[in-house]
Scaffold this motif. Structure first.
Motif, mmCIF file in Angstrom:
data_model
loop_
_atom_site.group_PDB
_atom_site.id
_atom_site.type_symbol
_atom_site.label_atom_id
_atom_site.label_comp_id
_atom_site.label_asym_id
_atom_site.label_seq_id
_atom_site.Cartn_x
_atom_site.Cartn_y
_atom_site.Cartn_z
ATOM 1 N N TYR A 69 0.855 -1.179 0.000
ATOM 2 C CA TYR A 69 0.000 0.000 0.000
ATOM 3 C C TYR A 69 0.897 1.237 0.000
ATOM 4 N N TYR A 70 0.705 2.102 -0.964
ATOM 5 C CA TYR A 70 1.427 3.359 -0.992
ATOM 6 C C TYR A 70 0.468 4.460 -0.555
ATOM 7 N N SER A 71 0.871 5.228 0.437
ATOM 8 C CA SER A 71 0.029 6.353 0.845
ATOM 9 C C SER A 71 0.776 7.637 0.598
ATOM 10 N N LYS A 72 0.075 8.647 0.186
ATOM 11 C CA LYS A 72 0.693 9.936 -0.090
ATOM 12 C C LYS A 72 -0.177 11.029 0.495
ATOM 13 N N GLU A 73 0.450 11.925 1.254
ATOM 14 C CA GLU A 73 -0.288 13.022 1.863
ATOM 15 C C GLU A 73 -0.087 14.279 1.044
ATOM 16 N N PHE A 74 -1.165 14.985 0.777
ATOM 17 C CA PHE A 74 -0.988 16.302 0.223
ATOM 18 C C PHE A 74 -2.021 17.215 0.838
ATOM 19 N N VAL A 75 -1.675 18.463 0.932
ATOM 20 C CA VAL A 75 -2.513 19.436 1.626
ATOM 21 C C VAL A 75 -2.979 20.480 0.644
ATOM 22 N N ARG A 76 -4.227 20.806 0.695
ATOM 23 C CA ARG A 76 -4.777 21.807 -0.199
ATOM 24 C C ARG A 76 -5.123 23.050 0.603
ATOM 25 N N ASN A 118 -4.652 -0.043 -13.483
ATOM 26 C CA ASN A 118 -4.654 0.590 -12.167
ATOM 27 C C ASN A 118 -3.310 1.267 -11.895
ATOM 28 N N ASN A 119 -2.233 0.509 -12.082
ATOM 29 C CA ASN A 119 -0.910 1.054 -11.803
ATOM 30 C C ASN A 119 -0.536 2.183 -12.758
ATOM 31 N N LEU A 120 -0.979 2.074 -13.996
ATOM 32 C CA LEU A 120 -0.754 3.132 -14.976
ATOM 33 C C LEU A 120 -1.443 4.419 -14.524
ATOM 34 N N GLY A 121 -2.671 4.272 -14.031
ATOM 35 C CA GLY A 121 -3.397 5.435 -13.528
ATOM 36 C C GLY A 121 -2.683 6.096 -12.363
ATOM 37 N N LEU A 122 -2.090 5.283 -11.490
ATOM 38 C CA LEU A 122 -1.388 5.835 -10.336
ATOM 39 C C LEU A 122 -0.104 6.548 -10.743
ATOM 40 N N ALA A 123 0.578 6.016 -11.729
ATOM 41 C CA ALA A 123 1.807 6.665 -12.206
ATOM 42 C C ALA A 123 1.486 8.025 -12.836
ATOM 43 N N TYR A 124 0.421 8.075 -13.625
ATOM 44 C CA TYR A 124 0.003 9.363 -14.190
ATOM 45 C C TYR A 124 -0.404 10.336 -13.071
ATOM 46 N N TYR A 125 -1.023 9.806 -12.030
ATOM 47 C CA TYR A 125 -1.407 10.648 -10.897
ATOM 48 C C TYR A 125 -0.168 11.314 -10.299
ATOM 49 N N GLU A 126 0.877 10.520 -10.101
ATOM 50 C CA GLU A 126 2.099 11.053 -9.497
ATOM 51 C C GLU A 126 2.719 12.153 -10.359
ATOM 52 N N LEU A 164 6.031 -7.336 -17.389
ATOM 53 C CA LEU A 164 6.190 -5.914 -17.695
ATOM 54 C C LEU A 164 5.637 -5.051 -16.566
ATOM 55 N N LYS A 165 4.546 -5.493 -15.976
ATOM 56 C CA LYS A 165 3.992 -4.760 -14.830
ATOM 57 C C LYS A 165 4.980 -4.732 -13.683
ATOM 58 N N GLN A 166 5.595 -5.857 -13.389
ATOM 59 C CA GLN A 166 6.573 -5.930 -12.305
ATOM 60 C C GLN A 166 7.750 -4.993 -12.562
ATOM 61 N N GLN A 167 8.183 -4.916 -13.811
ATOM 62 C CA GLN A 167 9.265 -3.996 -14.152
ATOM 63 C C GLN A 167 8.822 -2.550 -13.934
ATOM 64 N N GLY A 168 7.577 -2.279 -14.280
ATOM 65 C CA GLY A 168 7.020 -0.944 -14.028
ATOM 66 C C GLY A 168 6.962 -0.625 -12.546
ATOM 67 N N ASN A 169 6.606 -1.629 -11.735
ATOM 68 C CA ASN A 169 6.532 -1.422 -10.287
ATOM 69 C C ASN A 169 7.885 -1.042 -9.700
ATOM 70 N N GLU A 170 8.938 -1.696 -10.187
ATOM 71 C CA GLU A 170 10.284 -1.390 -9.698
ATOM 72 C C GLU A 170 10.641 0.062 -9.997
ATOM 73 N N LEU A 171 10.309 0.527 -11.177
ATOM 74 C CA LEU A 171 10.586 1.909 -11.554
ATOM 75 C C LEU A 171 9.722 2.874 -10.752
ATOM 76 N N TYR A 172 8.466 2.495 -10.521
ATOM 77 C CA TYR A 172 7.557 3.337 -9.735
ATOM 78 C C TYR A 172 8.108 3.553 -8.336
ATOM 79 N N ARG A 173 8.576 2.477 -7.714
ATOM 80 C CA ARG A 173 9.093 2.573 -6.353
ATOM 81 C C ARG A 173 10.339 3.450 -6.275
ATOM 82 N N LYS A 174 11.060 3.560 -7.384
ATOM 83 C CA LYS A 174 12.251 4.408 -7.435
ATOM 84 C C LYS A 174 11.902 5.854 -7.782
#
Length: 348
Positions: free
Chosen positions: A3-10, A94-102, A59-69
């Motif tokens: 689970y990745y959590s990210k805090e942001f304040v508006r 799902n993971n593609l959507g999260l990467a675009y979010y970041e 390919l998803k797993q390779q993407g996950n490694e890059l995402y974590r970095k």
């Protein structure tokens, strides 16, 4: 699964927290609501029979490694290859959507997360992520629908109820927000973010004593939670309670924890003005203005501080800047009207 959590304040809803506007004719505190967005990056491989699904998983797993970095561009490239290998693979969407979010590309984030939930109508985590993406663009109705669907599939995650409460707050359903924050707390009494946001909703209702209790509870659970310190200090100072010494204590702590938070520095500056510490107020508000140069409220507060310091030329300059940033800023115009008019040059 991780689970990745990210805090942001508006600072404003519809932009990225909340600014409560109080009585006219005076500077008011800025209150911050924290969004802890649970991002569910799917890491565990599933059993696939077809080779194309095995390729998509790799390919998803390779993407996950890059995402974590933090290499979101690289992750997106891998996830795109994954969905090309298998266009029915909801986890990669799902993971593609999260990467675009970041990356802040919320439109593409929403598009891919919508594909994820279209392919798998029981994908609770993707519905939650879709709600987060809608929140980022202030589409609170859509966010609410997505969070409700996620909770219907899995109601035992505390932060999902916080997220739904945030959407309801955005829709000005304060009672609904309070109810969801309380549900979040009933599931996880260690959720400091739920207590902080409950405090904001209670403050909005005018229940200041309970709001103060909620902020204090958030601080007890997380002694480095800058937003809770900032909100507590703002509550103590604002709403006619006006205890600048106590407010400065909490706001100073918030600023120490997050020195680049312009809203906390703004609030601290107001409390310092109220307490008569004008020079420190000017120093603090100047820092806030450097961090947020297009904030008319900060410029106006600086004008107030310079006026109290009898530095009228600088005060006039700050009021003019506030009015330039916000031509409808009546208080700044009223302040400028009190300055002597410069004589017009007569024509020869």
């Amino acid at each position: 699964m991780v689970y990745y959590s990210k805090e942001f304040v508006r600072m404003k809803f519809g932009n990225t927290g909340v600014r409560f506007i109080g009585m006219r004719g005076k500077a008011v505190m800025k209150i911050k609501i924290c969004f802890i967005m649970l991002f569910f990056i799917i890491l565990a491989p599933s059993a696939f029979s077809a080779s194309k699904k095995a390729d998509a998983e790799k390919l998803k797993q390779q993407g996950n490694e890059l995402y974590r970095k933090g290499d979101y561009d690289g992750a997106i490239d891998m996830y795109l290859k994954s969905v090309t290998a298998d266009s029915t693979y909801s986890e990669s969407y799902n993971n593609l959507g999260l990467a675009y979010y970041e990356k802040g590309d919320y439109s593409k984030s929403i598009d891919n997360l919508r594909w994820a939930v279209k392919l798998d109508r029981k994908f609770s985590k993707a519905f939650n992520a879709l709600g987060n993406a809608y929140m980022a663009v202030a589409e609170y109705d859509s966010a609410k629908v997505s969070y409700i669907r996620s909770i219907a599939l899995d109601s035992k995650v505390s932060q999902k109820h916080v997220n739904l409460g945030n959407a309801m707050y955005g829709l000005e359903d304060i009672e609904g927000a309070v109810a969801e924050y309380r549900k979040a707390i009933s599931i996880d009494r260690q959720n400091a973010y739920a207590y902080n946001n409950l405090g904001i909703a209670l403050q909005k209702k005018g229940d200041l004593k309970e709001a103060e209790k909620s902020y204090n509870q958030a601080i007890q659970l997380n002694g480095e939670y800058s937003a809770a310190f900032s909100n507590l200090g703002s509550l103590i100072f604002d709403e006619g309670r006006g205890d600048p010494v106590k407010a400065v204590k909490y706001l100073n702590k918030a600023s120490e924890l997050n020195p680049k938070d312009a809203s906390t520095l703004y609030n601290l500056g107001l409390a310092l003005i109220k307490g008569g510490d004008i020079q420190n107020a000017i120093t603090t508000l100047t820092k806030a203005a450097e961090l947020s140069p297009r904030d008319a409220d900060i410029q106006y507060a600086l004008g107030m501080a310079y006026t109290a310091n009898k530095s009228l030329k600088e005060a006039e300059k700050r009021f003019q800047e506030a009015l330039k940033l916000n031509p409808a800023y009546k208080d700044a115009q009223s302040a400028l009207d009190k300055f002597p008019k410069k004589p017009e040059k007569s024509s020869q």
